[in-house]
Scaffold this motif. Structure first.
Motif, short mmCIF file in Angstrom:
data_model
loop_
_atom_site.label_atom_id
_atom_site.label_comp_id
_atom_site.label_asym_id
_atom_site.label_seq_id
_atom_site.Cartn_x
_atom_site.Cartn_y
_atom_site.Cartn_z
N PHE A 228 65.41 71.02 -28.69
CA PHE A 228 64.19 71.64 -29.22
C PHE A 228 64.57 72.81 -29.97
O PHE A 228 63.52 73.80 -30.23
N GLU A 229 65.60 73.16 -30.08
CA GLU A 229 66.00 74.25 -31.04
C GLU A 229 66.48 73.97 -32.44
O GLU A 229 66.53 72.74 -32.91
N VAL A 230 66.78 74.88 -33.28
CA VAL A 230 67.05 74.85 -34.70
C VAL A 230 68.52 74.15 -34.99
O VAL A 230 68.80 73.35 -35.85
N TYR A 231 69.41 74.29 -34.01
CA TYR A 231 70.66 73.76 -33.97
C TYR A 231 70.67 72.33 -34.06
O TYR A 231 71.84 71.62 -34.25
N PHE A 232 69.79 71.58 -33.51
CA PHE A 232 69.78 70.13 -33.04
C PHE A 232 70.15 69.48 -34.54
O PHE A 232 71.09 68.42 -34.23
N PHE A 233 69.58 69.53 -35.50
CA PHE A 233 69.78 68.85 -36.88
C PHE A 233 71.01 69.13 -37.28
O PHE A 233 71.74 68.12 -37.83
N LYS A 234 71.50 70.27 -37.17
CA LYS A 234 72.84 70.92 -37.68
C LYS A 234 74.14 70.10 -36.97
O LYS A 234 74.90 69.43 -37.45
#
Length: 110
Positions: free
Chosen positions: A61-67
């Protein structure tokens, strides 16, 4: 729920480390170029990809997931392709596998 996610990600990281160690042993022990390519691909695709999946689960659920998912997809597309290109080039240059009994690819390149 957070504790289950943490346990799962730590288990996957440990499994990725085990695969990487097995691949590293294969890099040292295998006799020829082609089997060492297999071991190197096992390290990059198996160990690294499973470690990335564990990190993706951990940062769901953080911004790094898609990266992390983008790096995983690039890894899964480029590493096997590069290994195949290396092995194909080595075969075309005449590097023969140790213990080759039957050559089904001989007619294709000759």
């Amino acid at each position: 729920m957070e504790q289950m996610i943490e346990i799962l990600s730590e288990g996957l990281l440990a499994f990725a480390g085990l695969i990487t160690l097995i691949g590293a042993a294969g890099m040292l022990r295998f006799p020829d170029f082609y089997t060492r390519c297999h071991a190197a691909t096992m390290i990059t695709v198996g160990g690294f990809s499973i470690a990335l999946i564990a990190l993706a689960i951990q940062s769901m659920f953080e911004v790094y997931f898609f990266k992390i998912l983008m790096v995983l997809s690039v890894n899964l597309l480029t590493n096997p392709t590069a290994t195949h290109a290396l092995a194909d080039s080595a075969y075309r240059l005449g590097v023969k596998p140790i213990g080759l009994v039957r050559n089904d690819m001989g007619r294709r390149y000759e």
